[in-house]
Scaffold this motif. Structure first.
Motif, PDB file in Angstrom:
ATOM      1  N   LYS A 216       0.726  -1.286   0.059  1.00  0.00           N
ATOM      2  CA  LYS A 216      -0.102   0.162  -0.013  1.00  0.00           C
ATOM      3  C   LYS A 216       0.880   1.270  -0.037  1.00  0.00           C
ATOM      4  CE  LYS A 216      -0.698   0.236   5.053  1.00  0.00           C
ATOM      5  NZ  LYS A 216       0.143   1.361   5.184  1.00  0.00           N
ATOM      6  N   ASP A 217       2.202   1.224   0.423  1.00  0.00           N
ATOM      7  CA  ASP A 217       3.134   2.104   0.349  1.00  0.00           C
ATOM      8  C   ASP A 217       3.650   2.478  -1.023  1.00  0.00           C
ATOM      9  OD1 ASP A 217       2.466   2.599   3.075  1.00  0.00           O
ATOM     10  OD2 ASP A 217       4.282   1.639   3.906  1.00  0.00           O
ATOM     11  N   PHE A 218       3.458   1.613  -1.852  1.00  0.00           N
ATOM     12  CA  PHE A 218       4.297   2.059  -3.025  1.00  0.00           C
ATOM     13  C   PHE A 218       3.680   3.012  -4.023  1.00  0.00           C
ATOM     14  CE2 PHE A 218       6.133  -1.903  -2.188  1.00  0.00           C
ATOM     15  CZ  PHE A 218       7.171  -2.229  -3.005  1.00  0.00           C
ATOM     16  N   PRO A 219       4.349   3.716  -5.035  1.00  0.00           N
ATOM     17  CA  PRO A 219       3.485   4.887  -5.454  1.00  0.00           C
ATOM     18  C   PRO A 219       2.192   4.103  -6.531  1.00  0.00           C
ATOM     19  CG  PRO A 219       5.782   4.830  -6.095  1.00  0.00           C
ATOM     20  CD  PRO A 219       5.618   3.626  -5.546  1.00  0.00           C
ATOM     21  N   ASP A 220       1.196   5.081  -6.680  1.00  0.00           N
ATOM     22  CA  ASP A 220       0.182   4.695  -7.317  1.00  0.00           C
ATOM     23  C   ASP A 220       0.362   4.174  -8.753  1.00  0.00           C
ATOM     24  OD1 ASP A 220      -1.623   5.186  -4.932  1.00  0.00           O
ATOM     25  OD2 ASP A 220      -1.879   7.371  -5.452  1.00  0.00           O
ATOM     26  N   PRO A 234      -2.988   1.520 -13.850  1.00  0.00           N
ATOM     27  CA  PRO A 234      -2.895   2.869 -13.348  1.00  0.00           C
ATOM     28  C   PRO A 234      -2.642   3.749 -14.456  1.00  0.00           C
ATOM     29  CG  PRO A 234      -1.202   1.374 -12.426  1.00  0.00           C
ATOM     30  CD  PRO A 234      -2.219   0.571 -13.158  1.00  0.00           C
ATOM     31  N   ALA A 235      -1.993   3.249 -15.746  1.00  0.00           N
ATOM     32  CA  ALA A 235      -1.346   4.009 -16.457  1.00  0.00           C
ATOM     33  C   ALA A 235      -2.119   4.441 -17.965  1.00  0.00           C
ATOM     34  CB  ALA A 235      -0.282   3.560 -17.109  1.00  0.00           C
ATOM     35  N   CYS A 236      -3.452   3.435 -18.089  1.00  0.00           N
ATOM     36  CA  CYS A 236      -4.342   3.616 -19.239  1.00  0.00           C
ATOM     37  C   CYS A 236      -5.598   3.058 -18.735  1.00  0.00           C
ATOM     38  CB  CYS A 236      -3.842   2.830 -20.477  1.00  0.00           C
ATOM     39  SG  CYS A 236      -3.829   0.961 -20.185  1.00  0.00           S
ATOM     40  N   GLU A 237      -6.611   3.046 -19.728  1.00  0.00           N
ATOM     41  CA  GLU A 237      -7.800   2.521 -19.283  1.00  0.00           C
ATOM     42  C   GLU A 237      -8.123   0.996 -19.516  1.00  0.00           C
ATOM     43  OE1 GLU A 237     -10.478   4.672 -22.149  1.00  0.00           O
ATOM     44  OE2 GLU A 237      -9.945   6.592 -21.071  1.00  0.00           O
ATOM     45  N   CYS A 253      -0.548  -5.709 -18.306  1.00  0.00           N
ATOM     46  CA  CYS A 253      -1.755  -4.840 -18.956  1.00  0.00           C
ATOM     47  C   CYS A 253      -1.516  -5.044 -20.218  1.00  0.00           C
ATOM     48  CB  CYS A 253      -1.536  -3.227 -18.481  1.00  0.00           C
ATOM     49  SG  CYS A 253      -2.921  -2.458 -19.409  1.00  0.00           S
ATOM     50  N   PRO A 254      -2.689  -5.876 -20.810  1.00  0.00           N
ATOM     51  CA  PRO A 254      -2.448  -6.098 -22.522  1.00  0.00           C
ATOM     52  C   PRO A 254      -2.505  -4.804 -23.192  1.00  0.00           C
ATOM     53  CG  PRO A 254      -4.339  -7.413 -21.218  1.00  0.00           C
ATOM     54  CD  PRO A 254      -3.745  -6.490 -20.393  1.00  0.00           C
ATOM     55  N   SER A 255      -3.057  -3.526 -22.528  1.00  0.00           N
ATOM     56  CA  SER A 255      -2.871  -2.615 -23.418  1.00  0.00           C
ATOM     57  C   SER A 255      -1.871  -1.899 -23.385  1.00  0.00           C
ATOM     58  CB  SER A 255      -4.171  -1.368 -23.005  1.00  0.00           C
ATOM     59  OG  SER A 255      -5.522  -2.126 -23.175  1.00  0.00           O
ATOM     60  N   CYS A 256      -1.174  -1.771 -22.405  1.00  0.00           N
ATOM     61  CA  CYS A 256       0.247  -1.263 -22.350  1.00  0.00           C
ATOM     62  C   CYS A 256       1.342  -2.190 -22.560  1.00  0.00           C
ATOM     63  CB  CYS A 256       0.702  -0.837 -20.708  1.00  0.00           C
ATOM     64  SG  CYS A 256      -0.520   0.456 -20.112  1.00  0.00           S
ATOM     65  N   GLN A 257       1.380  -3.236 -22.209  1.00  0.00           N
ATOM     66  CA  GLN A 257       2.532  -4.282 -22.567  1.00  0.00           C
ATOM     67  C   GLN A 257       2.076  -5.225 -23.745  1.00  0.00           C
ATOM     68  OE1 GLN A 257       2.028  -4.942 -18.232  1.00  0.00           O
ATOM     69  NE2 GLN A 257       4.026  -5.857 -18.446  1.00  0.00           N
ATOM     70  N   LYS A 258       2.333  -4.890 -24.997  1.00  0.00           N
ATOM     71  CA  LYS A 258       2.217  -5.539 -26.091  1.00  0.00           C
ATOM     72  C   LYS A 258       3.271  -6.511 -26.419  1.00  0.00           C
ATOM     73  CE  LYS A 258      -1.266  -2.727 -27.402  1.00  0.00           C
ATOM     74  NZ  LYS A 258      -2.763  -2.876 -27.271  1.00  0.00           N
ATOM     75  N   GLU A 259       2.769  -7.858 -26.780  1.00  0.00           N
ATOM     76  CA  GLU A 259       3.695  -9.022 -26.993  1.00  0.00           C
ATOM     77  C   GLU A 259       4.208  -8.801 -28.452  1.00  0.00           C
ATOM     78  OE1 GLU A 259       3.618 -13.776 -26.810  1.00  0.00           O
ATOM     79  OE2 GLU A 259       1.725 -12.780 -26.791  1.00  0.00           O
ATOM     80  N   GLN A 260       5.427  -8.904 -28.655  1.00  0.00           N
ATOM     81  CA  GLN A 260       6.296  -8.917 -29.735  1.00  0.00           C
ATOM     82  C   GLN A 260       6.286 -10.453 -30.347  1.00  0.00           C
ATOM     83  OE1 GLN A 260      10.089  -6.922 -29.519  1.00  0.00           O
ATOM     84  NE2 GLN A 260       9.466  -5.856 -27.809  1.00  0.00           N
ATOM     85  N   LYS A 261       6.185 -10.676 -31.514  1.00  0.00           N
ATOM     86  CA  LYS A 261       6.213 -12.001 -32.134  1.00  0.00           C
ATOM     87  C   LYS A 261       6.955 -11.945 -33.352  1.00  0.00           C
ATOM     88  CE  LYS A 261       1.830 -13.318 -30.520  1.00  0.00           C
ATOM     89  NZ  LYS A 261       0.420 -13.581 -30.589  1.00  0.00           N
TER      90      LYS A 261
END
Length: 261
Positions: A216-220, A234-237, A253-261
Motif C-alpha cells: 500500500k506504500d508503493f507509488p500509485d 494505473p497508466a491507461c484504461e 496490462c495487455p493495453s500497455c504491454q504488447k507482445e512482440q512476435k
C-alpha cells in the motif's frame, strides 16, 4: 515468497540484533528445514558468533567467527524473530541462544524454509548454481546475461541460475514499468529496452527495500497496488490480466504491454 528486497530487510534486522554475541546453545524445535544433521550445526556454530551478513538473491548468508557460515532460505513464510524473556515464537524451527540470554528464532509457519552450512559465499553460490545477486550486477553484466537467452523475459528474470533474487512479484513490476509483455522472447528485446529494464530493475528493487515491501506504500503508478485480475491499469484504461508464464502466475496490462512476435 520473499524476494531480494525482503532478504535485505532480514539482513538489516539480523545485523541490528544478533551480531557479535556468543552462541551458547541451539535448540531444534523442528528439523525439517535442516540441510545437514543437527549435530553438524551444533559443531559449526555453538560457541561462535554471528559476525556479519550478506544477501545472495533470496538467500541470507551469515558469516561467523568460526570456519563455517550459516545460510537461510525463507521459503514462503520464513522470518527471523529476536526475543528475550519469553517462550519461542509460534512456528519456530531453530533457536539460537546467546550468552546474554537473548535468542534468535528462525520461524517458518509452512515449514518450507531451509538452513544450510557453507564454507563461503562463493562456494555456496556455485553449489546451488546461483546467478549473481540482481543488485550487484553492472549494466554490462546484465546485458551479457540476456545476450544469449531466447526464452520469455519473465522466465529469464525469475531464473535464479541467471540472476538471483527476483521472483513473481517484482519481475511483473519491472516489466510493467518498461511496458514489456512478460511472454516477449528475450532475444526480440532491443538493447535500448534491455538497458531500460536494467534501470527499472534497480529502481523497483530499491523502491521495495525503501517501502519495506508494504504494497500500500508503493507509488500509485506501480502495478503492485493493482495486481489483481480485472483491476484498472494505473497508466491507461486497460484492465489487468492474469496469465501463466514459465509456470508462474503473471500479471500485466495487455493495453500497455504488447507482445512482440
Amino acid at each position: 515468497m520473499p524476494e531480494l528486497p525482503e532478504i535485505t530487510l532480514y539482513k538489516e534486522y539480523l545485523d541490528a540484533t544478533a551480531l557479535d554475541k556468543k552462541i551458547t546453545s541451539i535448540n531444534f524445535l523442528n528439523t525439517s528445514g535442516l540441510q545437514a544433521p543437527k549435530e553438524a550445526f551444533i559443531k559449526a556454530f555453538e560457541g561462535n558468533k554471528f559476525t556479519g551478513s550478506r544477501r545472495l538473491g533470496k538467500y541470507l548468508f551469515i558469516e561467523t567467527s568460526g570456519e563455517k557460515a550459516l545460510v537461510l532460505h525463507f521459503g514462503m513464510t520464513g522470518k527471523l524473530e529476536y526475543y528475550k524473556n519469553q517462550d519461542p515464537p509460534k512456528y519456530s524451527g531453530v533457536v539460537f541462544s546467546f550468552e546474554d540470554n537473548d535468542h534468535l528464532a528462525f520461524v517458518c509457519r509452512r515449514k518450507l524454509g531451509k538452513l544450510f552450512i557453507a564454507e563461503s559465499l562463493e562456494e555456496f553460490r556455485q553449489r546451488k548454481e546461483l546467478g549473481h545477486d540482481a543488485l550487484d550486477l553492472s549494466e554490462d553484466e546484465f546485458l551479457e546475461l540476456l545476450e544469449s537467452k531466447t526464452g520469455s523475459i519473465k522466465g529469464v528474470l525469475t531464473d535464479q541460475h541467471v540472476l538471483a533474487g527476483i521472483g513473481n512479484l517484482y519481475s511483473d513490476e519491472m516489466l510493467y514499468q518498461c511496458k514489456i509483455h512478460p511472454k516477449t522472447k528475450t532475444n526480440l528485446i532491443s538493447e535500448k529496452d534491455k538497458k531500460q529494464l536494467f534501470r527499472k530493475m534497480r529502481k523497483v528493487l530499491e523502491m521495495a527495500i525503501k517501502k519495506e515491501g508494504v504494497r500500500k506504500d508503493f507509488p500509485d503508478s506501480y502495478l503492485i497496488k493493482h495486481r489483481k485480475e480485472g483491476d484498472d491499469c494505473p497508466a491507461c484504461e486497460g484492465k489487468i490480466k492474469q496469465i501463466k508464464v514459465s509456470g508462474r502466475s503473471t500479471y500485466f496490462c495487455p493495453s500497455c504491454q504488447k507482445e512482440q512476435k
